[in-house]
Design an enzyme around this catalytic site. Structure first.
Site, PDB file in Angstrom:
ATOM      1  N   LYS A 198       0.832  -1.374   0.011  1.00  0.00           N
ATOM      2  CA  LYS A 198      -0.129   0.037   0.045  1.00  0.00           C
ATOM      3  C   LYS A 198       0.856   1.307   0.127  1.00  0.00           C
ATOM      4  O   LYS A 198       0.822   2.140  -0.668  1.00  0.00           O
ATOM      5  CB  LYS A 198      -0.909   0.005   1.307  1.00  0.00           C
ATOM      6  CG  LYS A 198      -1.593   1.111   1.330  1.00  0.00           C
ATOM      7  CD  LYS A 198      -2.779   0.921   2.404  1.00  0.00           C
ATOM      8  CE  LYS A 198      -3.697   2.354   2.644  1.00  0.00           C
ATOM      9  NZ  LYS A 198      -4.548   2.334   3.973  1.00  0.00           N
ATOM     10  N   GLU A 204      10.586  -4.608   4.423  1.00  0.00           N
ATOM     11  CA  GLU A 204      10.425  -6.219   3.966  1.00  0.00           C
ATOM     12  C   GLU A 204      10.225  -6.129   2.551  1.00  0.00           C
ATOM     13  O   GLU A 204      11.128  -6.814   1.653  1.00  0.00           O
ATOM     14  CB  GLU A 204       9.404  -6.821   4.704  1.00  0.00           C
ATOM     15  CG  GLU A 204       9.902  -7.128   6.222  1.00  0.00           C
ATOM     16  CD  GLU A 204       9.417  -5.922   7.201  1.00  0.00           C
ATOM     17  OE1 GLU A 204       9.002  -4.978   6.553  1.00  0.00           O
ATOM     18  OE2 GLU A 204       8.846  -6.283   8.253  1.00  0.00           O
ATOM     19  N   GLY A 256      -4.757  -1.832   4.939  1.00  0.00           N
ATOM     20  CA  GLY A 256      -4.038  -2.688   4.414  1.00  0.00           C
ATOM     21  C   GLY A 256      -4.563  -4.175   4.582  1.00  0.00           C
ATOM     22  O   GLY A 256      -4.493  -5.092   3.972  1.00  0.00           O
ATOM     23  N   ARG A 257      -5.189  -4.512   5.821  1.00  0.00           N
ATOM     24  CA  ARG A 257      -5.608  -5.679   6.357  1.00  0.00           C
ATOM     25  C   ARG A 257      -7.101  -6.117   5.917  1.00  0.00           C
ATOM     26  O   ARG A 257      -7.817  -7.162   5.827  1.00  0.00           O
ATOM     27  CB  ARG A 257      -5.776  -6.024   7.794  1.00  0.00           C
ATOM     28  CG  ARG A 257      -6.235  -4.717   8.662  1.00  0.00           C
ATOM     29  CD  ARG A 257      -5.966  -4.976  10.195  1.00  0.00           C
ATOM     30  NE  ARG A 257      -6.355  -3.701  10.735  1.00  0.00           N
ATOM     31  CZ  ARG A 257      -5.680  -2.469  11.009  1.00  0.00           C
ATOM     32  NH1 ARG A 257      -4.665  -2.459  10.342  1.00  0.00           N
ATOM     33  NH2 ARG A 257      -6.315  -1.533  11.745  1.00  0.00           N
ATOM     34  N   GLU A 342      -4.532  -6.474  14.861  1.00  0.00           N
ATOM     35  CA  GLU A 342      -4.014  -5.235  14.346  1.00  0.00           C
ATOM     36  C   GLU A 342      -5.080  -3.974  14.328  1.00  0.00           C
ATOM     37  O   GLU A 342      -4.974  -3.016  14.471  1.00  0.00           O
ATOM     38  CB  GLU A 342      -3.335  -5.287  12.941  1.00  0.00           C
ATOM     39  CG  GLU A 342      -2.738  -4.064  12.613  1.00  0.00           C
ATOM     40  CD  GLU A 342      -1.980  -4.302  11.524  1.00  0.00           C
ATOM     41  OE1 GLU A 342      -0.860  -4.338  11.421  1.00  0.00           O
ATOM     42  OE2 GLU A 342      -2.386  -4.184  10.233  1.00  0.00           O
ATOM     43  N   HIS A 373      -4.267 -32.965  17.960  1.00  0.00           N
ATOM     44  CA  HIS A 373      -3.190 -33.767  18.434  1.00  0.00           C
ATOM     45  C   HIS A 373      -1.929 -32.903  18.897  1.00  0.00           C
ATOM     46  O   HIS A 373      -0.892 -33.333  18.886  1.00  0.00           O
ATOM     47  CB  HIS A 373      -2.744 -34.627  17.227  1.00  0.00           C
ATOM     48  CG  HIS A 373      -3.784 -35.662  16.775  1.00  0.00           C
ATOM     49  ND1 HIS A 373      -3.973 -36.950  17.444  1.00  0.00           N
ATOM     50  CD2 HIS A 373      -4.919 -35.563  16.044  1.00  0.00           C
ATOM     51  CE1 HIS A 373      -5.256 -37.305  16.879  1.00  0.00           C
ATOM     52  NE2 HIS A 373      -5.641 -36.616  15.932  1.00  0.00           N
ATOM     53  N   LYS A 502       9.238  -0.647  14.030  1.00  0.00           N
ATOM     54  CA  LYS A 502       9.971  -0.275  12.719  1.00  0.00           C
ATOM     55  C   LYS A 502      11.123   0.697  12.644  1.00  0.00           C
ATOM     56  O   LYS A 502      12.019   0.491  12.235  1.00  0.00           O
ATOM     57  CB  LYS A 502       8.766   0.315  11.702  1.00  0.00           C
ATOM     58  CG  LYS A 502       7.982  -0.772  11.066  1.00  0.00           C
ATOM     59  CD  LYS A 502       6.715  -0.177  10.075  1.00  0.00           C
ATOM     60  CE  LYS A 502       5.823  -0.909   9.903  1.00  0.00           C
ATOM     61  NZ  LYS A 502       4.791  -0.180   9.073  1.00  0.00           N
TER      62      LYS A 502
HETATM   63  O1  F6P Z   1       3.273  -2.825   9.597  1.00  0.00           O
HETATM   64  C1  F6P Z   1       2.076  -3.218   9.585  1.00  0.00           C
HETATM   65  C2  F6P Z   1       1.224  -2.795   8.331  1.00  0.00           C
HETATM   66  O2  F6P Z   1       1.175  -1.372   7.856  1.00  0.00           O
HETATM   67  C3  F6P Z   1      -0.093  -3.508   7.744  1.00  0.00           C
HETATM   68  O3  F6P Z   1      -0.864  -2.626   8.586  1.00  0.00           O
HETATM   69  C4  F6P Z   1       0.060  -3.647   6.592  1.00  0.00           C
HETATM   70  O4  F6P Z   1      -0.878  -4.486   5.981  1.00  0.00           O
HETATM   71  C5  F6P Z   1       1.412  -4.205   6.349  1.00  0.00           C
HETATM   72  O5  F6P Z   1       2.084  -3.527   7.024  1.00  0.00           O
HETATM   73  C6  F6P Z   1       2.005  -3.750   5.067  1.00  0.00           C
HETATM   74  O6  F6P Z   1       2.086  -2.499   4.373  1.00  0.00           O
HETATM   75  P1  F6P Z   1       2.144  -2.019   3.061  1.00  0.00           P
HETATM   76  O7  F6P Z   1       1.402  -2.557   2.503  1.00  0.00           O
HETATM   77  O8  F6P Z   1       2.244  -0.697   3.058  1.00  0.00           O
HETATM   78  O9  F6P Z   1       3.507  -2.677   2.669  1.00  0.00           O
END
Ligand code: F6P
Length: 537
Positions: A198, A204, A256-257, A342, A373, A502
């Site tokens: 987003k 990452e 995002g979620r 979240e 199990h 972060k």
């Molecule tokens: O760090 C949390 C977050 O902001 C989530 O809410 C989001 O889904 C995820 O990181 C990924 O963010 P982006 O889509 O901006 O890379």
């Protein structure tokens, strides 16, 4: 609302000794009265301690919190995400025939336009009209994390019987192990990489995207031509070198979620095709309609939320387990962990005051029967009560293995029955006496075989895990989070709690790399940095 919380607490106190089983004995209609349906989807919450009075108070609570008004405000595009000044309109991504206005502008033409572009691109990838240097795309790698990964990754597994496109891979972790292992098996000349972020700043995702680009550049003349992007930040996608025709944008009013319904679902769409993806959207839209129209006493998301409030805030159970008896929902618990924790894991209310009660619970789980199990021992006999949320399909996708599906269903139903029924000391004694135990040893062995029972669970049963059904299930949980958030007075749509880690990771980067010393760090952090530096090859 304090008086309603008080009434609920008092009611819990007054009724906590009534066993679940006796509730069924006293009310032969209990299963029908404490369950609700949306079409052929059945939500059974009769194996909980909710009764007419508790439900009435909970509905009173939802009314007092303004759930209906806030729900309508959300669907209308009002800026209910007050800490970020944003509307919350993931529902607009699946209700395509409506019109929704944000800041005086109808947002739907752009939503529909992006969907049309996604569908055209998806078709091109699937037919080979869009190809890599080596020919038709065989593999799609979605690089994203959190909401830009969990939704499509979860759904790709859930809908694997509908998958007829290129193979799908999901890379999220900054741990190079994941991308290295994923790319090792792929042909760069026939791979499409979708960078899903987003913000297009997530460390990452950007790190993995660069690794993928370097990998592709070794074999492909124009690697950027085999990249697509999904983001709200189109300046950044351009800076990364991805051509605008393969960039699919969305607005900041999609959290995002909550984003798998739009361009973040591109990888899924390429995998299952546009008709199945549309069916998924349609399923979500059906749940939206139900959420907007149904009385609270018949409203699945509201009832699921009220059961959650009852268990966590009133009964004080600290966690809830999501237990899909549907192997293809194996990633649903992880998906729901982000969606629920979240969204509602917060200590400050919307108005900036300290939350006067527990925030949302810890959510965890694994598919059945595997969990049986592993951790069900604790669920049955541990000291903590864990409300369990079972999910089960009447029918599987394996016509030759109907007997296995029947076993799966039997296990699911057996677990909720066992949790409720338990086994008394008297029953355990009889069992052990029949095995020849007597005296003190009979007593000791019997006590180990007692199940307290009276442990609550709900079951969501549905005919089959189709794209439309998955859409309904995901939208059900989204609205559940909304209702719980409104009742708690939380803003479910920000996530400030992820920021500090972060920031500190960014500061620690050069320290771990050895470019800066550990000065100013606490003793533990400095020691761990020193250990890593001393022990790497
Ligand atoms: O760090 C949390 C977050 O902001 C989530 O809410 C989001 O889904 C995820 O990181 C990924 O963010 P982006 O889509 O901006 O890379």
């Amino acid at each position: 609302m304090d008086d309603i919380w008080g009434k609920l607490a008092a009611h819990r106190e007054a009724t906590m000794e009534i066993s679940l089983l006796s509730r069924f004995e006293q009310d032969t209609d209990r299963a029908a009265r404490f369950s609700a349906k949306l079409g052929e989807m059945l939500f059974d919450y009769s194996k909980t301690s909710l009764d007419d009075q508790a439900l009435a108070h909970l509905i009173e609570l939802a009314d007092a919190a303004g759930v209906a008004l806030k729900r309508d405000a959300m669907f209308a595009g009002e800026k209910i995400n007050e800490t970020e000044g944003r509307a919350v309109l993931h529902t607009a991504l699946r209700n395509l025939d409506t019109s929704v206005t944000v800041d005086g502008e109808d947002v739907m033409p752009e939503v529909r336009d992006t969907l049309t572009r996604m569908e055209a691109f998806s078709n091109d990838v699937r037919t080979g009209a869009f190809a890599g240097q080596g020919g038709k795309i065989t593999d799609v790698v979605n690089i994203g994390i959190g909401g830009s990964d969990l939704g499509p990754a979860m759904a790709a597994i859930a809908l694997s019987p509908y998958h007829d496109g290129p193979r799908l891979h999901f890379v999220s972790n900054v741990d190079g192990a994941q991308i290295a292992e994923t790319l090792a098996d792929l042909d760069p000349t026939t791979t499409l990489v979708i960078v899903a972020s987003k913000t297009f700043t997530t460390i990452e995702t950007m790190t993995n995207a660069k690794t993928a680009r370097d990998w592709m550049a070794k074999a492909v003349t124009d690697p950027a031509a085999q990249f697509a992007a999904v983001s709200t930040a189109q300046d950044k996608t351009a800076a990364f070198g991805i051509s605008p025709e393969r960039v699919f944008g969305f607005a900041d009013w999609v959290g995002g979620r909550y984003s798998m319904w739009g361009p973040i679902g591109l990888s899924l769409m390429i995998g299952i095709g546009i008709e199945n993806f549309r069916a998924f959207l349609q399923g979500g839209a059906e749940m939206d309609q139900h959420f907007r129209d149904a009385e609270f006493s018949e409203n699945l998301p509201v009832l699921l939320a009220l059961a959650g409030i009852w268990h966590h805030q009133i009964c004080g159970y600290g966690t809830r387990a999501v237990l899909p008896y549907d192997q293809r929902l194996s990633r649903l618990p992880a998906y729901l962990q982000q969606l629920e924790m979240e969204s509602n894991g917060k200590s400050v209310a919307m108005d900036g005051t300290t939350l006067g009660m527990q925030s949302g619970p810890i959510v965890w789980g694994e598919p059945g029967t595997n969990g049986q199990h592993a951790f069900y021992q604790l669920i049955h006999q541990g000291t903590a009560v864990v409300p369990c949320e079972f999910l089960v399909a009447a029918e599987g996708h394996e016509p030759d293995l109907v007997h296995q599906h029947q076993l799966l269903v039997a296990n699911c139903l057996a677990q909720s029955e066992a949790l409720m029924r338990g086994r008394s000391l008297g029953e355990a004694r009889k069992l052990m006496a029949d095995k020849g135990f007597e005296g003190a040893e009979l007593e000791r062995q019997s006590r180990h075989r007692v199940f307290a029972g009276n442990r609550p669970s709900t079951t969501l049963a549905y005919p089959k895990l189709t794209p439309a059904m998955l859409g309904r299930i995901i939208a059900l949980y989204e609205h559940r989070v909304f209702v719980e958030g409104v009742i708690l007075g939380i803003n479910s749509y920000d996530q400030w709690g992820v920021e500090l880690g972060k920031e500190l990771a960014t500061a620690l980067g050069p320290i771990v790399a050895g470019d800066q010393d550990t000065g100013g760090k606490d003793g533990s952090t400095a020691m761990l940095v020193d250990f890593v530096k001393a022990n790497r090859g």
